[in-house]
Design a protein around this motif. Structure first.
Motif, PDB file in Angstrom:
ATOM      1  N   GLU A  31       0.815  -1.172  -0.029  1.00 52.90           N
ATOM      2  CA  GLU A  31      -0.008   0.191  -0.138  1.00 52.90           C
ATOM      3  C   GLU A  31       0.710   1.232  -0.063  1.00 52.90           C
ATOM      4  N   LEU A  32       1.861   1.201   0.773  1.00 55.68           N
ATOM      5  CA  LEU A  32       2.808   2.519   0.910  1.00 55.68           C
ATOM      6  C   LEU A  32       3.432   2.562  -0.600  1.00 55.68           C
ATOM      7  N   LEU A  33       3.925   1.324  -1.223  1.00 56.47           N
ATOM      8  CA  LEU A  33       4.484   1.402  -2.610  1.00 56.47           C
ATOM      9  C   LEU A  33       3.445   2.163  -3.573  1.00 56.47           C
ATOM     10  N   ASP A  34       2.306   1.703  -3.416  1.00 52.61           N
ATOM     11  CA  ASP A  34       1.140   2.236  -4.422  1.00 52.61           C
ATOM     12  C   ASP A  34       1.052   3.850  -4.292  1.00 52.61           C
ATOM     13  N   ARG A  35       1.105   4.322  -2.969  1.00 55.42           N
ATOM     14  CA  ARG A  35       0.955   5.615  -2.847  1.00 55.42           C
ATOM     15  C   ARG A  35       2.339   6.389  -3.553  1.00 55.42           C
ATOM     16  N   ALA A  36       3.566   5.623  -3.619  1.00 58.93           N
ATOM     17  CA  ALA A  36       4.620   6.295  -4.445  1.00 58.93           C
ATOM     18  C   ALA A  36       4.153   6.244  -5.908  1.00 58.93           C
ATOM     19  N   ARG A  37       3.647   5.154  -6.332  1.00 56.18           N
ATOM     20  CA  ARG A  37       3.474   4.923  -7.726  1.00 56.18           C
ATOM     21  C   ARG A  37       2.494   6.105  -8.259  1.00 56.18           C
ATOM     22  N   ALA A  38       1.478   6.483  -7.248  1.00 59.80           N
ATOM     23  CA  ALA A  38       0.489   7.406  -7.525  1.00 59.80           C
ATOM     24  C   ALA A  38       1.422   8.736  -7.730  1.00 59.80           C
ATOM     25  N   ALA A  39       2.311   8.998  -6.762  1.00 58.06           N
ATOM     26  CA  ALA A  39       3.070  10.048  -6.893  1.00 58.06           C
ATOM     27  C   ALA A  39       4.053  10.319  -8.257  1.00 58.06           C
ATOM     28  N   VAL A  40       4.177   9.409  -8.540  1.00 61.75           N
ATOM     29  CA  VAL A  40       4.892   9.230  -9.830  1.00 61.75           C
ATOM     30  C   VAL A  40       4.254  10.149 -10.995  1.00 61.75           C
ATOM     31  N   ASP A  41       2.852   9.947 -10.943  1.00 61.38           N
ATOM     32  CA  ASP A  41       1.959  10.437 -11.942  1.00 61.38           C
ATOM     33  C   ASP A  41       2.069  12.151 -11.848  1.00 61.38           C
ATOM     34  N   ARG A  42       2.461  12.556 -10.640  1.00 59.29           N
ATOM     35  CA  ARG A  42       2.618  14.101 -10.689  1.00 59.29           C
ATOM     36  C   ARG A  42       3.868  14.659 -10.838  1.00 59.29           C
ATOM     37  N   SER A  43       4.951  13.698 -11.301  1.00 65.25           N
ATOM     38  CA  SER A  43       6.037  14.099 -11.606  1.00 65.25           C
ATOM     39  C   SER A  43       6.338  15.011 -12.659  1.00 65.25           C
ATOM     40  N   TYR A  44       7.302  16.113 -12.677  1.00 62.47           N
ATOM     41  CA  TYR A  44       7.666  17.097 -13.487  1.00 62.47           C
ATOM     42  C   TYR A  44       9.065  16.613 -14.224  1.00 62.47           C
ATOM     43  N   ALA A  45       9.112  16.031 -15.097  1.00 64.89           N
ATOM     44  CA  ALA A  45      10.608  15.441 -15.340  1.00 64.89           C
ATOM     45  C   ALA A  45      10.801  15.584 -16.981  1.00 64.89           C
ATOM     46  N   PRO A  46      10.764  16.780 -17.631  1.00 68.15           N
ATOM     47  CA  PRO A  46      10.661  16.825 -19.146  1.00 68.15           C
ATOM     48  C   PRO A  46      12.203  16.683 -19.514  1.00 68.15           C
ATOM     49  N   TYR A  47      13.179  16.657 -18.761  1.00 63.60           N
ATOM     50  CA  TYR A  47      14.687  16.700 -19.154  1.00 63.60           C
ATOM     51  C   TYR A  47      15.208  15.154 -19.073  1.00 63.60           C
ATOM     52  N   SER A  48      14.867  14.732 -18.175  1.00 62.45           N
ATOM     53  CA  SER A  48      15.319  13.162 -17.896  1.00 62.45           C
ATOM     54  C   SER A  48      14.336  12.400 -18.477  1.00 62.45           C
ATOM     55  N   GLU A  49      13.297  12.633 -18.278  1.00 62.15           N
ATOM     56  CA  GLU A  49      12.010  11.707 -18.647  1.00 62.15           C
ATOM     57  C   GLU A  49      11.894  10.342 -17.910  1.00 62.15           C
ATOM     58  N   TYR A  50      12.585  10.692 -16.554  1.00 57.44           N
ATOM     59  CA  TYR A  50      12.831   9.576 -15.597  1.00 57.44           C
ATOM     60  C   TYR A  50      11.936  10.001 -14.182  1.00 57.44           C
ATOM     61  N   ARG A  51      10.579   9.775 -14.475  1.00 54.35           N
ATOM     62  CA  ARG A  51       9.690  10.234 -13.441  1.00 54.35           C
ATOM     63  C   ARG A  51       9.778   9.164 -11.939  1.00 54.35           C
ATOM     64  N   VAL A  52       9.797   9.994 -10.835  1.00 51.97           N
ATOM     65  CA  VAL A  52      10.126   8.968  -9.726  1.00 51.97           C
ATOM     66  C   VAL A  52       8.926   9.653  -8.587  1.00 51.97           C
ATOM     67  N   GLY A  53       8.428   8.694  -7.801  1.00 46.75           N
ATOM     68  CA  GLY A  53       7.522   9.047  -6.553  1.00 46.75           C
ATOM     69  C   GLY A  53       8.117   8.435  -5.538  1.00 46.75           C
ATOM     70  N   ALA A  54       7.836   8.964  -4.387  1.00 48.54           N
ATOM     71  CA  ALA A  54       8.030   8.303  -2.985  1.00 48.54           C
ATOM     72  C   ALA A  54       6.748   8.612  -2.086  1.00 48.54           C
ATOM     73  N   ALA A  55       7.037   7.793  -1.105  1.00 47.30           N
ATOM     74  CA  ALA A  55       6.035   7.842  -0.014  1.00 47.30           C
ATOM     75  C   ALA A  55       6.606   7.410   1.288  1.00 47.30           C
ATOM     76  N   LEU A  56       6.888   8.637   2.092  1.00 49.78           N
ATOM     77  CA  LEU A  56       7.332   8.495   3.525  1.00 49.78           C
ATOM     78  C   LEU A  56       6.367   8.450   4.622  1.00 49.78           C
ATOM     79  N   GLU A  57       6.352   7.274   5.240  1.00 46.52           N
ATOM     80  CA  GLU A  57       5.640   7.153   6.528  1.00 46.52           C
ATOM     81  C   GLU A  57       6.341   7.598   7.718  1.00 46.52           C
ATOM     82  N   THR A  58       5.661   8.344   8.385  1.00 52.67           N
ATOM     83  CA  THR A  58       5.951   8.867   9.664  1.00 52.67           C
ATOM     84  C   THR A  58       5.947   7.759  11.049  1.00 52.67           C
ATOM     85  N   ALA A  59       6.333   7.785  11.928  1.00 57.06           N
ATOM     86  CA  ALA A  59       6.088   7.024  13.215  1.00 57.06           C
ATOM     87  C   ALA A  59       4.833   6.989  13.744  1.00 57.06           C
ATOM     88  N   ASP A  60       3.966   7.947  13.608  1.00 66.54           N
ATOM     89  CA  ASP A  60       2.371   7.784  13.897  1.00 66.54           C
ATOM     90  C   ASP A  60       1.503   7.294  12.521  1.00 66.54           C
TER      91      ASP A  60
END
Length: 129
Positions: A5-34
């Motif tokens: 599920e956390l990886l799914d959140r990172a995948r969703a963030a990929v869609d919001r990436s702005y990468a016109p130069y490298s064309e390598y879109r990356v997303g991350a999802a960071l979970e806090t202790a809470d």
């Protein structure tokens, strides 16, 4: 929330990436202790040094919201090629995360590391005191 599920959140963030130069879109999802999750995507700039990495954006948003303790981060790319945080992002994570931070990366099954495995010798606050 499990690793998938956390990886799914990172995948969703990929869609919001702005990468016109490298064309390598990356997303991350960071979970806090809470259990709060902050996402980030890479945001490129024509001056490459001004680009923001997905992991840094997620971390910055979490810190800005007052969080200082983290349990996991998931990282994905549009290519789903097993990308791990780069050295700069690893060092940024070390500033706020323990060596046992769980790092979940794309794969079938997903690859799981600890931050300490990915960057065993770091520059930390203790080194500078």
């Amino acid at each position: 929330m499990d690793d998938t599920e956390l990886l799914d959140r990172a995948r969703a963030a990929v869609d919001r990436s702005y990468a016109p130069y490298s064309e390598y879109r990356v997303g991350a999802a960071l979970e806090t202790a809470d259990g709060t999750v902050f996402t980030g995507c890479n945001v490129e700039n024509a001056n490459y040094s001004n680009s923001v990495h997905a992991e840094e954006l997620a971390l910055s948003k979490a810190v800005e919201a007052g969080h200082r303790s983290f349990s996991r981060i998931a990282v994905s790319s549009e290519k789903r090629d097993g990308v791990t945080p780069c050295g700069m992002c690893r060092q940024s994570l070390v500033e706020f995360c323990e060596a046992d931070l769980r790092v979940v990366c794309e794969g079938d099954p997903p690859a799981v590391y600890t931050l300490g495995e990915l960057i065993p010798e770091t520059i930390s606050m203790e080194h500078l005191q």
